[in-house]
Design a protein around this motif. Structure first.
Motif, PDB file in Angstrom:
ATOM      1  N   TYR A 300       0.663  -1.184   0.033  1.00 32.53           N
ATOM      2  CA  TYR A 300      -0.047   0.079  -0.144  1.00 32.53           C
ATOM      3  C   TYR A 300       0.869   1.297  -0.104  1.00 32.53           C
ATOM      4  CZ  TYR A 300      -3.943  -3.307   1.031  1.00 32.53           C
ATOM      5  OH  TYR A 300      -4.735  -4.243   0.921  1.00 32.53           O
ATOM      6  N   TYR A 301       2.016   1.161   0.343  1.00 29.16           N
ATOM      7  CA  TYR A 301       2.722   2.312   0.509  1.00 29.16           C
ATOM      8  C   TYR A 301       3.502   2.866  -1.062  1.00 29.16           C
ATOM      9  CZ  TYR A 301       6.993  -0.660   0.209  1.00 29.16           C
ATOM     10  OH  TYR A 301       8.034  -1.710  -0.372  1.00 29.16           O
ATOM     11  N   LYS A 302       3.274   1.798  -1.925  1.00 27.72           N
ATOM     12  CA  LYS A 302       3.539   2.061  -3.207  1.00 27.72           C
ATOM     13  C   LYS A 302       2.465   2.478  -4.036  1.00 27.72           C
ATOM     14  CE  LYS A 302       7.538  -1.325  -3.569  1.00 27.72           C
ATOM     15  NZ  LYS A 302       7.881  -2.470  -4.084  1.00 27.72           N
ATOM     16  N   ARG A 303       1.299   2.613  -3.680  1.00 30.65           N
ATOM     17  CA  ARG A 303       0.205   3.005  -4.198  1.00 30.65           C
ATOM     18  C   ARG A 303      -0.012   4.223  -4.899  1.00 30.65           C
ATOM     19  NH1 ARG A 303      -4.711  -0.262  -3.310  1.00 30.65           N
ATOM     20  NH2 ARG A 303      -4.034  -2.031  -3.261  1.00 30.65           N
ATOM     21  N   GLY A 304       0.700   5.202  -4.183  1.00 26.47           N
ATOM     22  CA  GLY A 304       0.976   6.706  -4.695  1.00 26.47           C
ATOM     23  C   GLY A 304       1.548   6.677  -6.080  1.00 26.47           C
ATOM     24  N   ASP A 305       2.232   5.664  -6.400  1.00 27.91           N
ATOM     25  CA  ASP A 305       3.152   5.503  -7.636  1.00 27.91           C
ATOM     26  C   ASP A 305       3.979   6.532  -7.629  1.00 27.91           C
ATOM     27  OD1 ASP A 305       4.095   4.925 -10.044  1.00 27.91           O
ATOM     28  OD2 ASP A 305       2.472   5.592 -11.026  1.00 27.91           O
ATOM     29  N   PHE A 306       3.703   7.837  -8.032  1.00 26.19           N
ATOM     30  CA  PHE A 306       4.539   9.028  -8.226  1.00 26.19           C
ATOM     31  C   PHE A 306       4.643   9.791  -6.736  1.00 26.19           C
ATOM     32  CE2 PHE A 306       0.303   9.213 -10.017  1.00 26.19           C
ATOM     33  CZ  PHE A 306      -0.224  10.296  -9.161  1.00 26.19           C
ATOM     34  N   ILE A 307       4.120   9.299  -5.861  1.00 23.33           N
ATOM     35  CA  ILE A 307       4.364   9.778  -4.493  1.00 23.33           C
ATOM     36  C   ILE A 307       5.188   8.995  -3.749  1.00 23.33           C
ATOM     37  CG2 ILE A 307       3.086  10.535  -2.327  1.00 23.33           C
ATOM     38  CD1 ILE A 307       0.388  11.087  -4.105  1.00 23.33           C
ATOM     39  N   PRO A 308       6.012   9.628  -2.868  1.00 27.11           N
ATOM     40  CA  PRO A 308       7.215   8.756  -2.336  1.00 27.11           C
ATOM     41  C   PRO A 308       6.297   8.001  -0.858  1.00 27.11           C
ATOM     42  CG  PRO A 308       7.860  10.797  -2.645  1.00 27.11           C
ATOM     43  CD  PRO A 308       6.442  10.812  -2.951  1.00 27.11           C
ATOM     44  N   GLY A 309       6.713   6.781  -0.673  1.00 30.56           N
ATOM     45  CA  GLY A 309       5.871   6.208   0.370  1.00 30.56           C
ATOM     46  C   GLY A 309       6.880   5.240   1.349  1.00 30.56           C
TER      47      GLY A 309
END
Length: 448
Positions: A300-309
């Motif tokens: 889920y921390y990668k779900r932002g794609d272009f948003i760091p996580g």
């Protein structure tokens, strides 16, 4: 001589009181142990890990002739030559991993300093939330609390770790599992329980209930799955517009993480570089569906794609605190939004109508309690590092239980709000106006 030795040994085993009595003196009081604040360390440094990861490993037992096989994390290597009997045994191994990062070159600190005062504060806050939720469970089963009720026990490290990492002027919005955040943001227990029982002394005058609690810079408590995420981006937009260097923590669960409106919000937040921390509280089950059955990707921390996580252990209050500090600094630096995934676990079912054991076993719940309970983890750290004694923490437990009982007494005896107040507080700082009731002949006056 033998009798004298036995008598002396008996007095030693019985302690100073027996020795005093044998000498003809009356021992009115025996001081067993005494510790003052000077006996404790002022602070301690802890190594913290990112999250817990399960992996399946195969163990082989080979009987007979042949070459020895070895088991590696990635698979099996080797071969068996000649006749042999091979037994395979699959084991689930839980290993500690560092914080997982997405589009970040560096992450939070892997060490955390906690003072004695901080530790006692974290412990009391988490223990209060735990006891408050258990009392809510009791009141619900007595039918004193009605309607929807989603309890937070098990996830206390999330709200406490997040709250201590931000400023009181920062903003928080979450979903309907909101009791813990309401308390962490400063609402007293008695007002939370009174709100649950629908009383006038509740934090929103008995009109909000479990899912709709508010206080300064805390915007609920939202009943529609995922709907609070666009609202959180709107709050972050206001933070940027007014230029006060404030941020907004926008929380949602793993069940809401597949909502389309969340991805739309990611896009807007990234375009406008909003100071918003998107936080997924992954407690492994969306209602009664496990994350593996609900999501093609559980990262889920990668779900932002272009948003760091980043992904961290949501059962460790220090791990959450350090990750939240890192994320807050990132947002305040004007870099835009960031995404956090907190791996946590709820002990109760999804809501009070869910027994919580039809889609998971009692053994699973007990295993998490015994190995990863956030309160026990903090307690062990404090005691083992001489930040507090077991007796001192027990005194806090007693005081918390007393506070909860007094709050419950207030919540069950405080009067319900009168009907004429039904239309109040629709708008903020507006002149009074009339609100239509169940039919056109019934009118209520709305006062801000």
């Amino acid at each position: 001589m033998r009798r004298m030795l036995l008598a002396a040994l008996s007095r030693v085993l019985q302690g100073p009181a027996a020795a005093a009595a044998a000498a003809g003196r009356t021992a009115s009081r025996v001081l067993v142990a005494s510790r003052n604040y000077a006996d404790f360390a002022s602070e301690a440094t802890f190594e913290i890990k990112g999250y817990l990861k399960s992996a399946l490993c195969a163990t082989l037992l080979v009987h007979g002739s042949g070459t020895k096989l070895c088991c590696t994390h990635g698979g099996l290597t080797g071969r068996v030559a000649g006749a042999a009997v091979v037994y395979y045994c699959l084991l689930e191994v839980v290993v500690e991993e560092k914080c997982d990062l997405h589009r970040l070159e560096e992450g939070p600190s892997t060490t955390a300093v906690m003072t004695r005062e901080e530790g006692l504060h974290y412990y009391k806050t988490m223990q209060t939330i735990r006891r408050m939720e258990l009392k809510s469970d009791q009141l619900y089963k007595q039918k004193i609390i009605r309607g929807f009720c989603h309890l937070y026990d098990g996830q206390e490290a999330c709200c406490v770790g997040l709250e201590v990492a931000i400023k009181p002027t920062d903003h928080v919005i979450t979903a309907y599992r909101a009791h813990g955040f309401t308390y962490a943001r400063g609402v007293p227990v008695r007002e939370i329980l009174a709100e649950l029982t629908g009383r006038k002394g509740g934090c929103v005058k008995g009109k909000g209930g479990s899912m709709h609690m508010y206080t300064k810079n805390f915007y609920g408590g939202n009943g529609i799955v995922g709907a609070q995420v666009p609202l959180g981006a709107g709050i972050a937009l206001a933070c940027k517009y007014f230029g006060k260097n404030e941020i907004c923590l926008t929380l949602y669960g793993d069940g809401a993480a597949n909502q389309g409106q969340i991805f739309e919000t990611y896009n807007m937040a990234a375009l406008w570089k909003l100071p918003c921390i998107f936080i997924c509280e992954n407690n492994r089950y969306g209602m009664g569906t496990s994350v593996e059955r609900a999501a093609a990707s559980t990262d889920y921390y990668k779900r932002g794609d272009f948003i760091p996580g980043l992904r961290v252990d949501g059962m460790d209050v220090l791990c959450v605190r350090e990750a939240a500090k890192f994320a807050a600094d990132y947002c305040r630096a004007g870099k835009g939004p960031i995404l956090m995934e907190l791996q946590t676990y709820r002990y109760h079912g999804h809501s009070m109508s869910d027994p919580g054991i039809s889609y998971r076993t009692r053994e699973e719940i007990q295993e998490v309690r015994s190995k990863s309970d956030p309160i026990t983890l903090l307690k062990d750290r404090m005691v083992n590092n001489n930040l507090a004694s077991i007796e001192e923490l027990k005194e806090i437990d007693v005081a918390v239980r007393k506070e909860i009982e007094e709050a419950a007494q207030f919540a069950t005896t405080d009067p319900e709000p009168p009907l004429e107040e039904l239309g109040n507080h629709i708008y903020f700082n507006e002149p009074p106006f009339e609100v239509r009731g169940p039919n056109q002949w019934i009118r209520y006056k709305s006062v801000s």
